[in-house]
Design an enzyme around this catalytic site. Sequence first.
Site, short mmCIF file in Angstrom:
data_model
loop_
_atom_site.label_atom_id
_atom_site.label_comp_id
_atom_site.label_asym_id
_atom_site.label_seq_id
_atom_site.Cartn_x
_atom_site.Cartn_y
_atom_site.Cartn_z
N TYR A 120 0.85 -1.20 0.00
CA TYR A 120 0.00 0.00 0.00
C TYR A 120 0.88 1.26 0.00
O TYR A 120 0.51 2.30 -0.54
CB TYR A 120 -0.96 -0.03 1.18
CG TYR A 120 -2.17 0.85 0.98
CD1 TYR A 120 -3.08 0.61 -0.05
CD2 TYR A 120 -2.41 1.94 1.81
CE1 TYR A 120 -4.18 1.44 -0.25
CE2 TYR A 120 -3.51 2.76 1.64
CZ TYR A 120 -4.39 2.50 0.61
OH TYR A 120 -5.49 3.33 0.43
N LYS A 169 -3.09 8.63 2.57
CA LYS A 169 -4.32 8.52 3.34
C LYS A 169 -4.14 9.10 4.75
O LYS A 169 -5.09 9.66 5.32
CB LYS A 169 -4.78 7.06 3.43
CG LYS A 169 -5.25 6.46 2.11
CD LYS A 169 -6.41 7.22 1.50
CE LYS A 169 -7.03 6.47 0.33
NZ LYS A 169 -7.96 7.31 -0.44
#
Length: 263
Positions: free
Chosen positions: A155, A162
């Site tokens: 990720y 994020k």
Amino acid sequence: MKLLEGKKALIFGIANKNSIAWGIAQTFHEHGAEIGFSYGIPQLERRVRPLAAQIDVEFIEMCDVSSDEEIADLFQKAAGHFGEIDILVHSIGFAPREELAGRYVDTSREGFKIALDISAYSLVALAKAAQPLMPNGGSIVSMTYYGSEKVVPHYNVMGVAKAALEASTRYLAADLGPDNIRVNAISAGPIKTLAAAGVGGFRKMLGYTAERAPLRRNVNQKEVGRTALWLCSDLGSGVTGEVVYVDAGYHILGMPEPPEKWG
Ligand code: NAP
């Protein structure tokens, strides 16, 4: 009971019928909202228009959120069409594919800039542009993922983007709260979409989460949509600056191993 009767919602991030934004749009439509769509690249128009037709969306405009000019243009058109809006949905994320495999330490400067610009800064830019269209208050919602808090394989820079998005949610909530504009983020569990397919080993992520999450399954776009519904309706009137999890409970686990495997 329709929760969004008389409300106007501008939704960014519909790419196709699997998009989380489409789950949100369908739910908002069921609850009486008037909806406008914005999509990111010209090639998607042929996918977005038929979806728009299904829920009576007339306002459909392209906007690359990495461009201040395109954002200004989009909101000028939205002001012309809607006058005022009540809801802004930011369901946008992007990082170059090569950044979403291998090690985070190999992240390039350019890849970092792009991921943070499109996935996090764009929320700030859209919130600023939306504010004048929300004179009576409003609700802004964006989409995040648990990879912002904990290391999730591959990720990588999206997790950092994020984290910035979630911090921005709090800062924006503080700035816009006095104008009765609420800003929240939904942290969704993994869902099979176009953007998710870009994350290395995504299929494995789906299986891993479903096996361990307290509800023993993954979530879907409609479940995210229903949480966006309460956050954006009067049901969420006292909630701002929050990250709300729609992840079948996965984030509560300290030792993510199904008890039946402990022996
Ligand atoms: P998706 O259908 O591929 O949606 C991503 C959207 O981002 C697309 O509509 C894409 O539009 C848009 N986008 C990317 N770059 C853009 C740009 N420069 N300007 C404007 N729009 C741009 O995938 P999704 O999974 O629903 O993603 C929506 C949000 O949910 C993202 O923030 C994602 O990180 C988040 N999320 C997803 C999951 C998951 O597992 N799927 C879990 C948690 C959070 P174009 O393709 O037209 O550029």
